[in-house]
Write a protein that holds these residues in place. Structure first.
Motif, PDB file in Angstrom:
ATOM      1  N   ALA A  72       0.841  -1.209   0.000  1.00 59.60           N
ATOM      2  CA  ALA A  72       0.000   0.000   0.000  1.00 59.60           C
ATOM      3  C   ALA A  72       0.874   1.258   0.000  1.00 59.60           C
ATOM      4  CB  ALA A  72      -0.945  -0.003   1.194  1.00 59.60           C
ATOM      5  N   THR A  73       1.931   1.243   0.802  1.00 63.98           N
ATOM      6  CA  THR A  73       2.842   2.386   0.832  1.00 63.98           C
ATOM      7  C   THR A  73       3.525   2.549  -0.520  1.00 63.98           C
ATOM      8  OG1 THR A  73       3.219   2.155   3.202  1.00 63.98           O
ATOM      9  CG2 THR A  73       4.912   3.336   1.943  1.00 63.98           C
ATOM     10  N   LEU A  74       3.980   1.445  -1.091  1.00 65.54           N
ATOM     11  CA  LEU A  74       4.623   1.499  -2.398  1.00 65.54           C
ATOM     12  C   LEU A  74       3.690   2.110  -3.433  1.00 65.54           C
ATOM     13  CD1 LEU A  74       7.031   0.661  -4.260  1.00 65.54           C
ATOM     14  CD2 LEU A  74       5.811  -1.493  -4.590  1.00 65.54           C
ATOM     15  N   TYR A  75       2.438   1.640  -3.446  1.00 62.84           N
ATOM     16  CA  TYR A  75       1.477   2.137  -4.435  1.00 62.84           C
ATOM     17  C   TYR A  75       1.021   3.570  -4.142  1.00 62.84           C
ATOM     18  CZ  TYR A  75       1.281  -2.289  -6.871  1.00 62.84           C
ATOM     19  OH  TYR A  75       1.609  -3.389  -7.621  1.00 62.84           O
ATOM     20  N   ARG A  76       1.227   4.060  -2.944  1.00 63.01           N
ATOM     21  CA  ARG A  76       0.924   5.456  -2.643  1.00 63.01           C
ATOM     22  C   ARG A  76       1.878   6.368  -3.428  1.00 63.01           C
ATOM     23  NH1 ARG A  76       2.058   6.264   2.946  1.00 63.01           N
ATOM     24  NH2 ARG A  76       0.380   4.788   3.233  1.00 63.01           N
ATOM     25  N   TYR A  77       3.116   5.925  -3.578  1.00 66.04           N
ATOM     26  CA  TYR A  77       4.118   6.717  -4.290  1.00 66.04           C
ATOM     27  C   TYR A  77       4.173   6.419  -5.784  1.00 66.04           C
ATOM     28  CZ  TYR A  77       5.812   7.970   0.328  1.00 66.04           C
ATOM     29  OH  TYR A  77       5.902   8.445   1.601  1.00 66.04           O
ATOM     30  N   PHE A  78       3.915   5.168  -6.140  1.00 66.96           N
ATOM     31  CA  PHE A  78       4.021   4.730  -7.529  1.00 66.96           C
ATOM     32  C   PHE A  78       2.792   3.903  -7.892  1.00 66.96           C
ATOM     33  CE2 PHE A  78       8.293   4.993  -5.716  1.00 66.96           C
ATOM     34  CZ  PHE A  78       8.825   5.987  -6.521  1.00 66.96           C
ATOM     35  N   PRO A  79       1.934   4.404  -8.774  1.00 67.81           N
ATOM     36  CA  PRO A  79       0.672   3.716  -9.070  1.00 67.81           C
ATOM     37  C   PRO A  79       0.855   2.367  -9.775  1.00 67.81           C
ATOM     38  CG  PRO A  79       0.973   5.589 -10.538  1.00 67.81           C
ATOM     39  CD  PRO A  79       2.064   5.656  -9.515  1.00 67.81           C
ATOM     40  N   ASP A  80       2.011   2.181 -10.425  1.00 68.64           N
ATOM     41  CA  ASP A  80       2.251   0.916 -11.123  1.00 68.64           C
ATOM     42  C   ASP A  80       3.747   0.755 -11.379  1.00 68.64           C
ATOM     43  OD1 ASP A  80       2.757   2.630 -13.318  1.00 68.64           O
ATOM     44  OD2 ASP A  80       0.730   2.373 -14.076  1.00 68.64           O
ATOM     45  N   ARG A  81       4.118  -0.386 -11.908  1.00 65.97           N
ATOM     46  CA  ARG A  81       5.528  -0.674 -12.165  1.00 65.97           C
ATOM     47  C   ARG A  81       6.149   0.281 -13.183  1.00 65.97           C
ATOM     48  NH1 ARG A  81       7.935  -6.560 -13.627  1.00 65.97           N
ATOM     49  NH2 ARG A  81       6.489  -6.320 -15.333  1.00 65.97           N
ATOM     50  N   PRO A  82       5.470   0.609 -14.287  1.00 65.67           N
ATOM     51  CA  PRO A  82       6.082   1.577 -15.212  1.00 65.67           C
ATOM     52  C   PRO A  82       6.380   2.933 -14.566  1.00 65.67           C
ATOM     53  CG  PRO A  82       4.338   0.381 -16.330  1.00 65.67           C
ATOM     54  CD  PRO A  82       4.261   0.006 -14.870  1.00 65.67           C
ATOM     55  N   ALA A  83       5.521   3.386 -13.665  1.00 69.17           N
ATOM     56  CA  ALA A  83       5.767   4.665 -12.991  1.00 69.17           C
ATOM     57  C   ALA A  83       6.998   4.577 -12.091  1.00 69.17           C
ATOM     58  CB  ALA A  83       4.539   5.083 -12.174  1.00 69.17           C
ATOM     59  N   LEU A  84       7.149   3.457 -11.407  1.00 66.12           N
ATOM     60  CA  LEU A  84       8.315   3.261 -10.560  1.00 66.12           C
ATOM     61  C   LEU A  84       9.576   3.171 -11.422  1.00 66.12           C
ATOM     62  CD1 LEU A  84       8.745   1.161  -7.444  1.00 66.12           C
ATOM     63  CD2 LEU A  84      10.355   0.845  -9.300  1.00 66.12           C
ATOM     64  N   GLN A  85       9.510   2.438 -12.516  1.00 65.68           N
ATOM     65  CA  GLN A  85      10.664   2.315 -13.401  1.00 65.68           C
ATOM     66  C   GLN A  85      11.065   3.670 -13.972  1.00 65.68           C
ATOM     67  OE1 GLN A  85       9.102  -0.674 -16.039  1.00 65.68           O
ATOM     68  NE2 GLN A  85      10.132  -2.337 -14.949  1.00 65.68           N
ATOM     69  N   LEU A  86      10.088   4.462 -14.381  1.00 64.13           N
ATOM     70  CA  LEU A  86      10.382   5.792 -14.909  1.00 64.13           C
ATOM     71  C   LEU A  86      11.028   6.662 -13.838  1.00 64.13           C
ATOM     72  CD1 LEU A  86      10.239   7.898 -17.183  1.00 64.13           C
ATOM     73  CD2 LEU A  86       7.927   8.452 -16.375  1.00 64.13           C
ATOM     74  N   ALA A  87      10.507   6.612 -12.624  1.00 66.55           N
ATOM     75  CA  ALA A  87      11.090   7.405 -11.536  1.00 66.55           C
ATOM     76  C   ALA A  87      12.534   6.980 -11.269  1.00 66.55           C
ATOM     77  CB  ALA A  87      10.251   7.258 -10.268  1.00 66.55           C
ATOM     78  N   PHE A  88      12.794   5.679 -11.329  1.00 70.64           N
ATOM     79  CA  PHE A  88      14.156   5.195 -11.129  1.00 70.64           C
ATOM     80  C   PHE A  88      15.080   5.712 -12.228  1.00 70.64           C
ATOM     81  CE2 PHE A  88      17.605   2.246 -11.859  1.00 70.64           C
ATOM     82  CZ  PHE A  88      18.159   2.149 -10.594  1.00 70.64           C
TER      83      PHE A  88
END
Length: 176
Positions: free
Chosen positions: A45-61
């Motif tokens: 839940a905390t992870l998804y609060r910051y990143f709605p999905d895996r592509p968003a997390l990958q882009l942020a990285f």
């Protein structure tokens, strides 16, 4: 082009650091969001609060690392004596290859995703702009760098020769 929003907080940094370690260990495409949450010591839940999905997390990285590498390239260029395009490209290649979490993005299975992210990120384009005179040339230069990271140009000497002969002259020709 995707607009970059700097959302770095201690929690986001911890999540991106955990993701980077997993990318280096397993490959980018093999890492699930649940694994990242567990490695970061947070709930899904905390992870998804910051990143709605895996592509968003990958882009942020990718964007965070582009800012980091851009700073390293700029520092290298400040003390460089050679052609800034050649020295900048070679510096970017060195810094990406030296970071296992970034090198993982250029494996045969993950390079396509990397190329897509690189072409859609204003932050990655900004890295290209440190060496190129305009946005179009910067995007092309990023494609060249991604290509060389995916399919290296041989030894360091051979790669330098390729950049000096084929890349730097084209960027120089596009200068105003």
């Amino acid at each position: 082009m995707t607009a970059w929003v700097d959302r770095r907080t201690p929690a986001v940094e911890r999540i991106l650091d955990a993701a980077g370690a997993l990318f280096a260990e397993q490959g980018v495409d093999a890492v699930a969001m649940g694994e990242i949450a567990a490695a970061a010591g947070c709930s899904r839940a905390t992870l998804y609060r910051y990143f709605p999905d895996r592509p968003a997390l990958q882009l942020a990285f990718v964007q965070r690392e582009a800012v980091r590498v851009g700073g390293l390239v700029a520092a290298d260029l400040a003390g460089a004596k050679g052609d800034p395009v050649t020295e900048g490209v070679l510096s970017a290649l060195r810094h990406v290859r030296a970071a296992p979490a970034l090198a993982a993005w250029f494996s045969a299975t993950d390079a396509g995703r990397t190329a897509d992210l690189a072409q859609g990120s204003e932050v990655v384009e900004a890295l290209g702009l440190t060496m190129a005179p305009d946005a179009e040339a910067a995007r092309w230069l990023v494609r060249v760098i991604v290509s060389l990271l995916t399919v290296p140009g041989g030894t360091a000497v051979q790669e330098r020769r390729l950049v000096e002969r084929f890349v730097a002259p084209v960027i120089t020709l596009t200068s105003p």
